[in-house]
Write an enzyme that holds these catalytic residues in place. Structure first.
Site, PDB file in Angstrom:
ATOM      1  N   GLU A 123      -1.256  61.394  91.052  1.00  0.00           N
ATOM      2  CA  GLU A 123      -1.069  62.613  90.282  1.00  0.00           C
ATOM      3  C   GLU A 123       0.420  62.884  90.068  1.00  0.00           C
ATOM      4  O   GLU A 123       1.247  62.629  90.943  1.00  0.00           O
ATOM      5  CB  GLU A 123      -1.730  63.790  91.000  1.00  0.00           C
ATOM      6  CG  GLU A 123      -3.238  63.613  91.048  1.00  0.00           C
ATOM      7  CD  GLU A 123      -3.975  64.828  91.597  1.00  0.00           C
ATOM      8  OE1 GLU A 123      -4.964  65.224  90.974  1.00  0.00           O
ATOM      9  OE2 GLU A 123      -3.569  65.369  92.626  1.00  0.00           O
ATOM     10  N   CYS A 136       7.314  66.516  88.901  1.00  0.00           N
ATOM     11  CA  CYS A 136       7.109  66.205  90.315  1.00  0.00           C
ATOM     12  C   CYS A 136       6.409  64.846  90.384  1.00  0.00           C
ATOM     13  O   CYS A 136       5.276  64.696  89.922  1.00  0.00           O
ATOM     14  CB  CYS A 136       6.268  67.329  90.914  1.00  0.00           C
ATOM     15  SG  CYS A 136       5.889  67.080  92.633  1.00  0.00           S
ATOM     16  N   CYS A 143      -0.726  59.072 101.776  1.00  0.00           N
ATOM     17  CA  CYS A 143       0.466  59.167 102.632  1.00  0.00           C
ATOM     18  C   CYS A 143       0.070  58.720 104.026  1.00  0.00           C
ATOM     19  O   CYS A 143      -1.025  59.030 104.494  1.00  0.00           O
ATOM     20  CB  CYS A 143       0.982  60.608 102.669  1.00  0.00           C
ATOM     21  SG  CYS A 143       2.567  60.772 103.529  1.00  0.00           S
ATOM     22  N   CYS A 147       0.885  65.416 108.015  1.00  0.00           N
ATOM     23  CA  CYS A 147       1.318  66.802 108.204  1.00  0.00           C
ATOM     24  C   CYS A 147       0.061  67.670 108.087  1.00  0.00           C
ATOM     25  O   CYS A 147      -0.714  67.537 107.138  1.00  0.00           O
ATOM     26  CB  CYS A 147       2.361  67.178 107.161  1.00  0.00           C
ATOM     27  SG  CYS A 147       3.786  66.074 107.230  1.00  0.00           S
ATOM     28  N   CYS A 150      -0.982  69.705 104.861  1.00  0.00           N
ATOM     29  CA  CYS A 150      -0.799  69.067 103.551  1.00  0.00           C
ATOM     30  C   CYS A 150      -2.065  68.317 103.135  1.00  0.00           C
ATOM     31  O   CYS A 150      -2.588  67.504 103.899  1.00  0.00           O
ATOM     32  CB  CYS A 150       0.396  68.106 103.620  1.00  0.00           C
ATOM     33  SG  CYS A 150       0.600  67.127 102.122  1.00  0.00           S
ATOM     34  N   CYS A 381       2.547  72.471  95.433  1.00  0.00           N
ATOM     35  CA  CYS A 381       3.031  71.648  96.545  1.00  0.00           C
ATOM     36  C   CYS A 381       1.921  71.372  97.538  1.00  0.00           C
ATOM     37  O   CYS A 381       1.252  72.291  98.003  1.00  0.00           O
ATOM     38  CB  CYS A 381       4.106  72.392  97.332  1.00  0.00           C
ATOM     39  SG  CYS A 381       5.584  72.667  96.446  1.00  0.00           S
TER      40      CYS A 381
END
Ligand code: SAH
Ligand code: SF4
Length: 411
Positions: A123, A136, A143, A147, A150, A381
């Site tokens: 994305e 962005c 990932c 975290c 997230c 975010c």
């Protein structure tokens, strides 16, 4: 491609998506001049022509945004045919384009496997603002870090993106936003710095950019090259969760602005929120920041701090933050937590965010709250996620309805 809430988009060139045949050919996008020169030489381009051909191709691809060799009008037909036979400059496929009610756009892009492996999806998000627009960009599919607040962190790492795939996100966004000059611009024209829709880029999409250092470096050097996309390095920000050994290299070898996902000022809490902290604790992280090349009051590091209700949002935390950053040329960005399906965290109350921000302001840091953008399309975010674990449309609609009920459509 499906377009949700689409608005008409002016585009000088329609992007040419890759055909099945092009998917297996190597792309010329994302190659350094030397690599492109070698690729051309191997296909029989004479040595004396290589430099000129490379600069022609760079100009067509990065300055004028073509995605079809046949648009390269100053390149002879037999050369164009040779290029078409062996290479591609096609864009990735747009699986979905969504437009938020605040104008934020999110693209789900599918990249072909280029040989072995499976296609991957990532994305990319565009955030228009008064007088500027920020893209962005993702650096990995998923990932490897986890975290706890997230959404991307719940998607396992599928693989690193290549320099081609990182840069293609920028090229595709510029196509869709009509941000490339018209075809009649003289050959060799520079990309104008003013009036661009994509004026800034942030490596803040999916993935940890410093775990994909070489590809990110190559892509950003082309994005900032005067003969490439000529974006000023001051308008490019790389965000890291704190991969300490690569921080100084980022400054020395890429030279872009740095953002640190800080989110906690005590090691015990940061170990939970940003688990890479167990490997590179706060002291090492801040030491590396102090040594970041080229820092000054005009060139500061941005420290991102997500506001999690009753977790890291007390005035003690705010005090700790100011203490921790003493002597580091810093900007602080408070990010209201963006919820996602399945999370146990909540966004701090607005009154608490305001108190926290006031404390920070009185310590000399200016208006640090970042307005959430594109929450309704999960483009804010930490909300990005792709591929197999993507929400089905019915789930997404239910989530969007919940978001609007809890926060109002425009918050
Ligand atoms: N992996 C890099 C780049 C991603 S940037 C990094 O972590 O820095 C994305 C930014 O959004 C990071 O600061 C991240 O910590 C933050 N973020 C992640 N999830 C979030 C959420 N749900 N709400 C608000 N911010 C979030
Ligand atoms: Fe990865 Fe950054 Fe999300 Fe952490 S915040 S899981 S490093 S994308």
């Amino acid at each position: 491609m499906s377009v949700t809430d689409a608005v008409a988009v002016k585009s000088s060139f329609s992007p040419v998506p890759a055909t099945a045949e092009q998917n297996t050919k190597p792309s010329l996008i994302g190659l350094s001049r030397e690599e492109m020169g070698d690729a051309l030489r191997q296909k029989g381009v004479p040595d004396r022509q290589v430099k000129m051909r490379v600069s022609q191709i760079w100009n067509w691809v990065y300055v004028r945004g073509v995605s079809d060799f046949d648009h390269m009008s100053n390149v002879a037909k037999d050369m164009r045919d040779m290029l078409k036979t062996h290479f591609t400059i096609a864009r990735p496929e747009i699986v979905e384009e969504q437009v938020s009610n605040d104008g934020t756009r999110k693209w789900l892009l599918r990249f072909p496997p280029r040989g072995a492996g499976r296609p991957v999806e990532v994305e990319t998000v565009y955030i228009p603002e008064e007088g500027r627009g920020t893209l962005c960009i993702s650096s990995q599919v998923g990932c490897s870090l986890t975290c706890s607040f997230c959404h991307t962190g719940t998607q396992r790492l599928v693989r690193n993106l290549t320099a081609e795939e990182i840069l293609s996100q920028l090229l595709l966004a510029r196509d869709r936003l009509g941000d490339f000059p018209d075809r009649d611009v003289p050959v060799g024209a520079m990309v104008p710095a003013e009036g661009r829709k994509v004026s800034n880029i942030v490596m803040m999409g999916m993935g940890e950019p410093l775990y994909n250092f070489e590809a990110v470096k190559q892509a950003l050097l082309i994005a900032s090259d005067g003969d490439g996309l000529s974006l000023s390095k001051r308008r490019i920000t790389l965000s890291t969760s704190g991969v300490v050994p690569e921080i100084i290299r980022t400054g020395e070898e890429i030279g872009v602005m740095l953002a640190i996902s800080l989110h906690a000022v005590r090691d015990d809490l940061r170990d939970i929120l940003v688990p890479i902290n167990k490997k590179y604790p706060l002291k090492e992280l801040i030491d590396a920041c102090r040594k970041y090349p080229g820092l000054s009051n005009a060139r500061r590091i941005t420290f991102e701090y997500v506001m999690l209700k009753d977790v890291n949002d007390s005035l003690e935390d705010a005090k700790g933050l100011i203490q921790l950053l003493k002597g580091v040329p810093a900007k602080i960005n408070l990010i209201p937590f963006n919820p996602w399906p399945g999370t146990n965290y909540q966004c701090s109350e607005w009154s608490q965010i305001a108190r926290f921000a006031d404390f920070i302001n009185s310590a000399g840091y200016a208006s640090p709250i970042r307005t959430p953008r594109g929450r309704d399309i999960l483009a804010a975010c930490g909300q990005l996620k792709s591929e197999s674990e993507r929400m089905r449309k019915t789930e997404r609609l239910a989530f969007e309805a919940m978001m609007i009920a809890n926060h109002g459509a425009d918050d």
